[in-house]
Scaffold this motif. Structure first.
Motif, PDB file in Angstrom:
ATOM      1  N   TYR A  39       0.829  -1.208   0.000  1.00  0.00           N
ATOM      2  CA  TYR A  39       0.000   0.000   0.000  1.00  0.00           C
ATOM      3  C   TYR A  39       0.865   1.261   0.000  1.00  0.00           C
ATOM      4  O   TYR A  39       0.486   2.288  -0.571  1.00  0.00           O
ATOM      5  CB  TYR A  39      -0.936   0.002   1.208  1.00  0.00           C
ATOM      6  N   SER A  40       2.021   1.217   0.619  1.00  0.00           N
ATOM      7  CA  SER A  40       2.905   2.389   0.590  1.00  0.00           C
ATOM      8  C   SER A  40       3.339   2.692  -0.840  1.00  0.00           C
ATOM      9  O   SER A  40       3.542   3.847  -1.210  1.00  0.00           O
ATOM     10  CB  SER A  40       4.125   2.154   1.479  1.00  0.00           C
ATOM     11  N   ASP A  41       3.453   1.652  -1.674  1.00  0.00           N
ATOM     12  CA  ASP A  41       3.792   1.850  -3.083  1.00  0.00           C
ATOM     13  C   ASP A  41       2.603   2.417  -3.848  1.00  0.00           C
ATOM     14  O   ASP A  41       2.755   3.275  -4.725  1.00  0.00           O
ATOM     15  CB  ASP A  41       4.243   0.524  -3.692  1.00  0.00           C
ATOM     16  N   LYS A  44       2.048   6.231  -3.588  1.00  0.00           N
ATOM     17  CA  LYS A  44       2.918   7.110  -4.356  1.00  0.00           C
ATOM     18  C   LYS A  44       2.244   7.614  -5.630  1.00  0.00           C
ATOM     19  O   LYS A  44       2.505   8.723  -6.089  1.00  0.00           O
ATOM     20  CB  LYS A  44       4.205   6.368  -4.727  1.00  0.00           C
ATOM     21  N   ASN A  45       1.355   6.770  -6.203  1.00  0.00           N
ATOM     22  CA  ASN A  45       0.684   7.156  -7.438  1.00  0.00           C
ATOM     23  C   ASN A  45      -0.426   8.177  -7.213  1.00  0.00           C
ATOM     24  O   ASN A  45      -0.828   8.871  -8.145  1.00  0.00           O
ATOM     25  CB  ASN A  45       0.102   5.924  -8.130  1.00  0.00           C
ATOM     26  N   ALA A  46      -0.919   8.252  -5.996  1.00  0.00           N
ATOM     27  CA  ALA A  46      -1.963   9.218  -5.625  1.00  0.00           C
ATOM     28  C   ALA A  46      -3.166   9.137  -6.550  1.00  0.00           C
ATOM     29  O   ALA A  46      -3.760  10.154  -6.933  1.00  0.00           O
ATOM     30  CB  ALA A  46      -1.392  10.633  -5.619  1.00  0.00           C
ATOM     31  N   GLU A  47      -3.530   7.919  -6.950  1.00  0.00           N
ATOM     32  CA  GLU A  47      -4.706   7.723  -7.806  1.00  0.00           C
ATOM     33  C   GLU A  47      -5.783   6.999  -7.010  1.00  0.00           C
ATOM     34  O   GLU A  47      -5.486   6.040  -6.287  1.00  0.00           O
ATOM     35  CB  GLU A  47      -4.333   6.900  -9.035  1.00  0.00           C
ATOM     36  N   PRO A  48      -7.041   7.429  -7.141  1.00  0.00           N
ATOM     37  CA  PRO A  48      -8.124   6.724  -6.434  1.00  0.00           C
ATOM     38  C   PRO A  48      -8.281   5.299  -6.965  1.00  0.00           C
ATOM     39  O   PRO A  48      -8.182   5.060  -8.170  1.00  0.00           O
ATOM     40  CB  PRO A  48      -9.357   7.582  -6.732  1.00  0.00           C
ATOM     41  N   MET A  49      -8.497   4.363  -6.035  1.00  0.00           N
ATOM     42  CA  MET A  49      -8.610   2.950  -6.407  1.00  0.00           C
ATOM     43  C   MET A  49      -9.771   2.311  -5.671  1.00  0.00           C
ATOM     44  O   MET A  49     -10.244   2.815  -4.659  1.00  0.00           O
ATOM     45  CB  MET A  49      -7.321   2.189  -6.043  1.00  0.00           C
ATOM     46  N   TYR A  71      -6.335   0.883  10.882  1.00  0.00           N
ATOM     47  CA  TYR A  71      -5.478   1.362   9.788  1.00  0.00           C
ATOM     48  C   TYR A  71      -6.329   1.663   8.550  1.00  0.00           C
ATOM     49  O   TYR A  71      -6.135   2.682   7.879  1.00  0.00           O
ATOM     50  CB  TYR A  71      -4.426   0.308   9.465  1.00  0.00           C
ATOM     51  N   PHE A  72      -7.271   0.775   8.235  1.00  0.00           N
ATOM     52  CA  PHE A  72      -8.174   1.016   7.111  1.00  0.00           C
ATOM     53  C   PHE A  72      -8.910   2.341   7.286  1.00  0.00           C
ATOM     54  O   PHE A  72      -9.054   3.127   6.343  1.00  0.00           O
ATOM     55  CB  PHE A  72      -9.195  -0.118   7.000  1.00  0.00           C
ATOM     56  N   GLU A  73      -9.384   2.573   8.499  1.00  0.00           N
ATOM     57  CA  GLU A  73     -10.202   3.755   8.763  1.00  0.00           C
ATOM     58  C   GLU A  73      -9.383   5.041   8.662  1.00  0.00           C
ATOM     59  O   GLU A  73      -9.879   6.061   8.170  1.00  0.00           O
ATOM     60  CB  GLU A  73     -10.840   3.639  10.154  1.00  0.00           C
ATOM     61  N   THR A  74      -8.157   5.010   9.119  1.00  0.00           N
ATOM     62  CA  THR A  74      -7.351   6.245   9.150  1.00  0.00           C
ATOM     63  C   THR A  74      -6.589   6.499   7.852  1.00  0.00           C
ATOM     64  O   THR A  74      -6.415   7.645   7.448  1.00  0.00           O
ATOM     65  CB  THR A  74      -6.348   6.193  10.315  1.00  0.00           C
ATOM     66  N   GLU A  75      -6.138   5.433   7.172  1.00  0.00           N
ATOM     67  CA  GLU A  75      -5.283   5.593   5.998  1.00  0.00           C
ATOM     68  C   GLU A  75      -6.038   5.545   4.668  1.00  0.00           C
ATOM     69  O   GLU A  75      -5.679   6.234   3.721  1.00  0.00           O
ATOM     70  CB  GLU A  75      -4.190   4.514   6.003  1.00  0.00           C
ATOM     71  N   LEU A  76      -7.076   4.686   4.594  1.00  0.00           N
ATOM     72  CA  LEU A  76      -7.755   4.496   3.317  1.00  0.00           C
ATOM     73  C   LEU A  76      -8.980   5.377   3.150  1.00  0.00           C
ATOM     74  O   LEU A  76      -9.364   5.710   2.026  1.00  0.00           O
ATOM     75  CB  LEU A  76      -8.162   3.033   3.139  1.00  0.00           C
ATOM     76  N   LYS A  77      -9.613   5.735   4.258  1.00  0.00           N
ATOM     77  CA  LYS A  77     -10.855   6.494   4.169  1.00  0.00           C
ATOM     78  C   LYS A  77     -10.625   7.851   3.494  1.00  0.00           C
ATOM     79  O   LYS A  77      -9.710   8.586   3.840  1.00  0.00           O
ATOM     80  CB  LYS A  77     -11.428   6.714   5.574  1.00  0.00           C
ATOM     81  N   GLY A  78     -11.443   8.139   2.508  1.00  0.00           N
ATOM     82  CA  GLY A  78     -11.327   9.404   1.793  1.00  0.00           C
ATOM     83  C   GLY A  78     -10.397   9.354   0.613  1.00  0.00           C
ATOM     84  O   GLY A  78     -10.437  10.227  -0.260  1.00  0.00           O
ATOM     85  N   ALA A  79      -9.548   8.313   0.541  1.00  0.00           N
ATOM     86  CA  ALA A  79      -8.605   8.191  -0.568  1.00  0.00           C
ATOM     87  C   ALA A  79      -9.006   7.083  -1.534  1.00  0.00           C
ATOM     88  O   ALA A  79      -8.896   7.231  -2.749  1.00  0.00           O
ATOM     89  CB  ALA A  79      -7.203   7.918  -0.029  1.00  0.00           C
ATOM     90  N   HIS A  80      -9.502   5.968  -0.990  1.00  0.00           N
ATOM     91  CA  HIS A  80      -9.853   4.823  -1.837  1.00  0.00           C
ATOM     92  C   HIS A  80     -11.146   4.197  -1.334  1.00  0.00           C
ATOM     93  O   HIS A  80     -11.522   4.330  -0.165  1.00  0.00           O
ATOM     94  CB  HIS A  80      -8.741   3.767  -1.811  1.00  0.00           C
ATOM     95  N   GLN A  81     -11.800   3.484  -2.238  1.00  0.00           N
ATOM     96  CA  GLN A  81     -12.979   2.688  -1.880  1.00  0.00           C
ATOM     97  C   GLN A  81     -12.508   1.291  -1.490  1.00  0.00           C
ATOM     98  O   GLN A  81     -11.812   0.628  -2.269  1.00  0.00           O
ATOM     99  CB  GLN A  81     -13.949   2.602  -3.062  1.00  0.00           C
ATOM    100  N   LEU A  82     -12.856   0.876  -0.294  1.00  0.00           N
ATOM    101  CA  LEU A  82     -12.441  -0.439   0.197  1.00  0.00           C
ATOM    102  C   LEU A  82     -13.658  -1.338   0.353  1.00  0.00           C
ATOM    103  O   LEU A  82     -14.643  -0.970   0.998  1.00  0.00           O
ATOM    104  CB  LEU A  82     -11.725  -0.294   1.555  1.00  0.00           C
ATOM    105  N   ILE A  83     -13.580  -2.528  -0.219  1.00  0.00           N
ATOM    106  CA  ILE A  83     -14.610  -3.554  -0.036  1.00  0.00           C
ATOM    107  C   ILE A  83     -13.886  -4.839   0.340  1.00  0.00           C
ATOM    108  O   ILE A  83     -12.975  -5.272  -0.371  1.00  0.00           O
ATOM    109  CB  ILE A  83     -15.443  -3.777  -1.317  1.00  0.00           C
TER     110      ILE A  83
END
Length: 350
Positions: A39-41, A44-49, A71-83
């Motif tokens: 995920y750290s890689d 770097k692309n800063a693209e929504p996924m 971690y999901f709640e703090t790092e992914l929320k607002g940046a990517h859609q997680l299912i």
């Protein structure tokens, strides 16, 4: 492995001062490390996924699953859609049940040849449409959340039984009516159903951070090792382990001994009046046991009730229901003992 650049990672343990190869660590640790590295890689692309994860953290310890969820709640929320799919109650965010969807194969529980057999797998938002098996992880998550918030507060006072709970609540109210010190309302009194269960319950609660736990329990010679074990095994600080004998200044004591023998026998006479066939005189309790309950048990062994058996819960219930009438009869020494106990407990609140 024969092409490109290979990185061989090692994990240094600062506690044991040893380095181990990443591949020799647990499957859960390797998965967590691999996910964070991947995920750290991605970041770097800063693209929504849209991230689709199947049973993330399956091999992680329950506490580590909670860390992954955070971690999901703090790092992914607002940046990517997680299912993600999961069977683990620890991977369900109890603060956001509205996000949960139940996936159920309708054909499993359907009868052969029925319409439901042809429905296949469905994604359900309505919990009433789900089967008991499909709801189980959700029930587990809800039960854990209830345990943390409803039954246990940030300040938890562990007592042995329901009788202790009734006596403590009633005495706190009486003392406060007299403008004296009662038990701080921030304490959550938790009866655990016997002295044998106190260490286990304290160990379970003690794993929760930012909790203040104390005990106020009976002191009997048979339980002395268990009581001392609460602080010797570092489950609690010694100051947080209180017994009623600390306030009666006797070798052994139950909560009933805090009232004094004469007053407590009066409660027994009032509650069991119809079953005794006559009041018990405290002088008739001739045995030399230090605790009033022991003396009463010996008395009833020689003088059985007309019907039923003695239960120490019933005098506690009677006192709780008639506390205003009983307040004027309470000996000063009883009020002093309970006030001393409440002051010591309240001082533990930070």
């Amino acid at each position: 492995m024969r092409q490109g650049t290979n990185i061989w990672g090692g994990v240094y343990d600062t506690r044991h001062q040893v380095t181990t190869e990443l591949g020799s660590r647990s499957r859960g640790f390797v998965w967590f490390f691999s996910f964070l590295a991947w995920y750290s890689d991605v970041k770097k692309n800063a693209e929504p996924m849209i991230l689709l994860l199947d049973e993330p953290g399956l091999t992680l310890h329950a506490k580590a699953q909670y860390d992954l969820l955070r971690y999901f709640e703090t790092e992914l929320k607002g940046a990517h859609q997680l299912i993600y799919s999961t069977h683990s109650p620890f991977m369900i965010d109890a603060e956001h049940f509205e996000r949960v969807r139940i996936v159920q194969d309708k054909s499993i529980d359907a009868e052969l040849g029925s319409e439901s057999e042809a429905e296949g797998t469905r994604v359900l938002e309505d919990v009433f449409a789900a089967s008991a098996d499909s709801l189980f992880p959700l029930q587990g998550a809800l039960g854990y959340e209830l345990h943390q918030t409803l039954f246990v507060g940030p300040y938890s006072l562990v007592v042995e039984g329901a009788a202790d709970l009734l006596f403590l609540q009633a005495m706190s109210a009486i003392l406060q009516e007299d403008k004296r010190t009662g038990l701080d309302p921030r304490w959550t009194i938790t009866p655990v159903g016997g002295s044998a269960k106190v260490p286990t319950f304290v160990a379970l609660l003690g794993s929760q951070k930012q909790m203040v736990i104390a005990t106020l329990i009976d002191n009997q010679s048979a339980d002395q090792q268990k009581i001392e074990g609460l602080y010797r095994e570092k489950l609690l600080k010694k100051a947080n382990v209180l017994t009623f004998a600390d306030f009666t200044k006797t070798s052994e004591a139950d909560i009933e001994d805090m009232f004094g023998a004469e007053f407590y026998v009066g409660l027994v006479n009032a509650e069991f009046a119809a079953q005794l066939g006559g009041e018990i005189d405290v002088k008739a309790l001739k045995s030399k046991e230090p605790r009033i309950l022991q003396r009463l048990e010996k008395y009833f062994a020689e003088h059985p009730m007309k019907e039923g058996v003695f239960s120490h819960y019933r005098p506690a219930r009677y006192f709780s229901e008639n506390s205003k009438k009983q307040a004027s009869k309470l000996p000063k020494e009883a009020k002093d003992r309970f006030e001393a106990a409440f002051k010591k407990l309240n001082a533990l609140i930070t």
